[in-house]
Structures are given as C-alpha cells and as structure tokens.
Design an enzyme around this catalytic site. Sequence first.
Site, PDB file in Angstrom:
ATOM      1  N   GLY A 325       0.817  -1.202   0.000  1.00  0.00           N
ATOM      2  CA  GLY A 325       0.000   0.000   0.000  1.00  0.00           C
ATOM      3  C   GLY A 325       0.853   1.256   0.000  1.00  0.00           C
ATOM      4  O   GLY A 325       1.950   1.302  -0.564  1.00  0.00           O
ATOM      5  N   SER A 326       0.370   2.263   0.695  1.00  0.00           N
ATOM      6  CA  SER A 326       1.036   3.578   0.668  1.00  0.00           C
ATOM      7  C   SER A 326       2.351   3.610   1.432  1.00  0.00           C
ATOM      8  O   SER A 326       3.087   4.597   1.354  1.00  0.00           O
ATOM      9  CB  SER A 326       0.091   4.647   1.224  1.00  0.00           C
TER      10      SER A 326
END
Length: 632
Positions: A325-326
Amino acid sequence: MPWGEFKDTAAERRLFQRRALVMLVLVILALGGLLGRMYQLQIVEHETYTTLSDKNRVQVQSVAPPRGLIYDRNGELLAENRPVFSVTIVPERVDGMDDTLSRLQSIIDVSEDDLQRFDRRLHEPRRPYQEIPLRYDLTEKEIAQLAVRRQDLPGVEVRAELVRYYPHSVLTSHVLGYVGRINREELQSIDPVNYSGTNYIGKSGIEKFYEESLHGKVGYQHVETNARGRILRVLERQNPVPGDDLRLTLDLRMQKKAYELLDGRRGAIVAIEPKTGGILALASVPGFDTNKFVTGISVDDYRELRESLDKPLFNRALRGQYPPGSTLKPMLAVAALDSGAVTRNTRIWDPGYFQLNDGGRRYRDWKRWGHGWVDLRKAIAESCDTYFYTAAVDMGVDTMSSYLSRFGFGENATLDVYGALSGLLPSREWKQANRNQPWYPGDSVNLGIGQGFMLATPLQLATATALIANRGKWVEPRLLMQVTGDDTTDEVLPPTTHEPLKLKRPEDWEYVVESMAAVMESVHGTGHRAAQGASYRMAGKSGTAQVYSLEENEEYNADEIRERLRDHALFIGFAPVKDPKIVVAAIVENGGSGSGTAAPVVRAMFDAWLLKYSKDAPASHNPEPASAEETH
C-alpha cells in the site's frame, strides 16, 4: 601239552611295546597340537580375542553434548535445557515388543499418542541399538515403579536427558523456532558421528539457522554391561563439547511490548536498530507453545493449531506477503526524485482521481474530492494517491523495479533470519513469464500506490525503512549479537552483500525524510494524531492494503464487510528523525486504517525504546523537551 609251550612271551612284549610307542606318539602329537593351539589363542591372537571378549561386556556409547543456550541482548534466558526422565526401549534387546508395551502400560500411564509416536519411530531408519523414547517427563513414583520391575523388562531403561525448554515459548515462538526429534530426511544429511548421541535438531528459526553452533561436539564413554545389556560401570569417558551460547539482538521487553500492543489481533511488528541492523522485536501474533513440539506434539494439539483460522503457526513477520500500500510511497519518492521523473517543485492538480487518457478508467484517490495542488512533500504527508499514480506512469515499471530492488524488495536481504520470504517485486519480464501478458500502463498505476502485483513482508518494509533512516547506508537485518566467549561473529554470520544506495543528489534523502516527518507533524498528515505529545521527532508513513478489489464506482464501507475481508492496516517509521535509534514496521490484519490502527502501535514501540528500554533512554519518563532545531 603244557600251556606254557604255546605262549610266546617275547612276541607279546614286542607287540605291547610297539602299541605303547604308537599311543605315546599320538599323545605327544595331541598335546603338541593342544599346546600349539593354546599358544596361537593366548599369544598370537591375544589382542583379537581380548577385543571380542570385551565386546561382550564393554560397549562404546555416544554422549550427546549439551545444546547451547540462547539469551536476549540483556542476558535474559530465552532457550535453556532442563533434565527430563523418560522411559526408552532398545528394540534389539526386547524379546516381545507387544508384550513389553502391554506390561509397561500396566505400570505407568502410556497414552495412545505415545504409542503412535513410538510405533512411527520404530519403523523409521535409525542407528542400531538406538534407544526409542516411549514417554517423557516421568514422575518420581513412575520412576520407582519401573525400578522395581527392572529385571522383568529387558531392553527397557529410564534415562535422564537434557531437553530444550523455552521459558517464553509463545512470545519467542516465531523468532527462536524450536527443536524436535531427528526425522528420516534429516538423518540422511547430518554428520552420523557427531549426531550419534543426539535425538534433537533445530527445526525452524534461530534453532535451525545456528544448528551447527548450538549443537556442540559429541563425546563417548566405555561402559561395562551384563548379559542383559544393563550398565554396570563406566570404564572410560571423554566429555562432549557443549554447544555455543548465543546472545541475540532481540530485546525481550520490546518483544513483550509488541505482543501487548497487538492485543490478540492478527498481525506482525518488526523493530530494527538501524545503525547495526539488529532486530529488537520480531512478533507475529498469534503465536504458539513451542515446548509442545520438542518431545512431540499430540495429534489433537497439532490439528487444533493447523486448522485454526488465525493460523498461529504462520510467521506473518517473515512469511506474510502483503500489498505494501502507501507505505511504499517514500521508496517510490526516492526513485522518482533520483530518476528525474519529478522534482521537489513538481506540482499536480488532484481532482480526486487519475486517468491515463480522456474517457478512460478513473483511478480514485482515497480522498474522493481530491487534495488540490500537490507537490511531493504534501503527497507523502497526506498520502495523495493521484500524485503517485502520475509519478509511476512517468517512471515506468523498469525504473520502479530497479530502485525498489535496491531497497531489498524481491529478495531475502537478511543475514541470519531463517525462513524469510522474498515477497514479489513485479517487472515487465515477471509478468510475461508468469501471466503471459505484457506490462500495461495500468499496472504501473497500481504499483505506484503499492497495490496490484506487488507483495512485501513486514520485515522487508522495516528493512527498506531502515535504508531511508540511514540515508542510503545498507545494514542487513540480523539476530545474532554475539557468540558467548567470542569477540567477533564474523565467522558465524554470513557476509554482507548490499552496496549503499547512492543518489545523484544526496540531499534528496533529507527531503524524503522531512516529508515522512511531515506525515507525523503536519495538521493534515496521516500520522498526526499518533505523534501528538511526543518529546522527539519521528518520521513515518501509513498504508492501507486492500484484501479484495473494489469495482470502479464502488465505495468501501468497513461496517458492511466481513471482518476478514477488511483492509489491512500498515505503518512504517523511525525515530528520532536525526540519528535514528529505532525503525518499526507494523501490520494489523483487517485492521482498516493504517493511520488509525497501526500508527499508534508504532508510536508506542518508539516510546518504549527511546524513553524506557534503550541504553540512551533518559532516567526519567518525562525527558526534556526537544530542541527548537528538532521541533522546527
């Protein structure tokens, strides 16, 4: 006619003399043969028959070396050896196995699991006259009952042996691993001489990686036995060489803290000391009781562990491969800056989505109404997906894969962490080989926010974060701090192989670090709430990994989704910003928001190390406020 006239006395005398001479010669020859045979047996072949005689009463027995102990960095004992009495059977000395087992069941408590384990080991390849344990951990009463019946049970012995014991079994289950009985495959690969007296071998974790150091060197003893094979006395003994004691970089207090913070939730926490690469905590929750595996876990207990939906046997910290993810955005920011895809002044307009072309698919930002005008620092601080969509397309997959590989993704970059997986670093070649498809621009869009094909373990995320904390200096993660008695670990640890990640503009490291600090300090930073009240500066990045994909116009609503389908919560970070002392990566499975669930976990780990457990921690739990330079 007188009788005397018919008897020839002289002839009879001569006949008798001849017969006596023949008998004398025969006797002399027989005595000579007997004396010659006696000379051959007692003089010529004395050594041979002495040896054969001794073999009937003297045996050479291997003496297993005590296994080395394992300590944490502060000397807290993590793995020890404790004496356990067990009843063993030597099949070659048993008249009737079934009858012997029945008699033993009438004397002591022998369960069906014990019998099944014994039968399995009985039919496995083993050394001749090797004892097979039937039951462990006998009570004093059971030992006494067997001693009374000893003469009626040939081949049955009560043995005292040192068995591995883990005082903090659940806490250290995934990092230490455990030892177990040597199986058929291991028997083919180990040194038959050095392991001749050993029944146990490392199966996973530290116990397996450092098996050679922990095992030691076998000893032996000459013992005199009776006709039943029972030992009468020890004639000669050469003591074994104990295994090396290991001191790990692990801090048991930090390990406990990690378990407390996860509080039964499925997840993992990895904490690393960035200057040395020493792993301070490696927690995977839930764990399991490793002591059950040492002497043989029961079928029911193993089935319960194996079939549990929470997968306690699965090491999430090393083998859990998740979309990052981020949390991947700081590494991609380094790649974008160094490759020239963006500059510090590059700004984009974020309307809440990104499109590769007009009328094409809309790749949404987590903030549906968008972030407005965004530069790289704001994009990291507020986790703007649209900015990284754009940067990823501009970089392309070849550039992203090249830089991410230099952060340790796609490989096991550790020195001595057994069982760590490599994750998945996608590339143009990988997709063609595995999916038989070309790499599409949409694949780059997904990779730009750590989704799509990309997979990473918590340990890999911590390793990559440590590289940023060290401003490009590579320090491979390790668990070994010291082999007790040695001043160096160079001969035990594998060699380092990674070169520093040098940027065209070294000051870009500080720009990315300050952008991660803005995640914690900016009012709109995704980690702002977790950083409130801190007396030191920290840098971090939140991440949320989707468990299943949404349709283009579908909205995510955690309340309407089954708990195990909710997003994973991730957070990475290090502290302090200048001269970092700790790096942490955390994942809470199905925890939802990385900033709301995982960030407080990482902050608590920072506090525990910097304010309480580190050698540099202040004496007071309320240290002096950070300087103006630190808080800017």
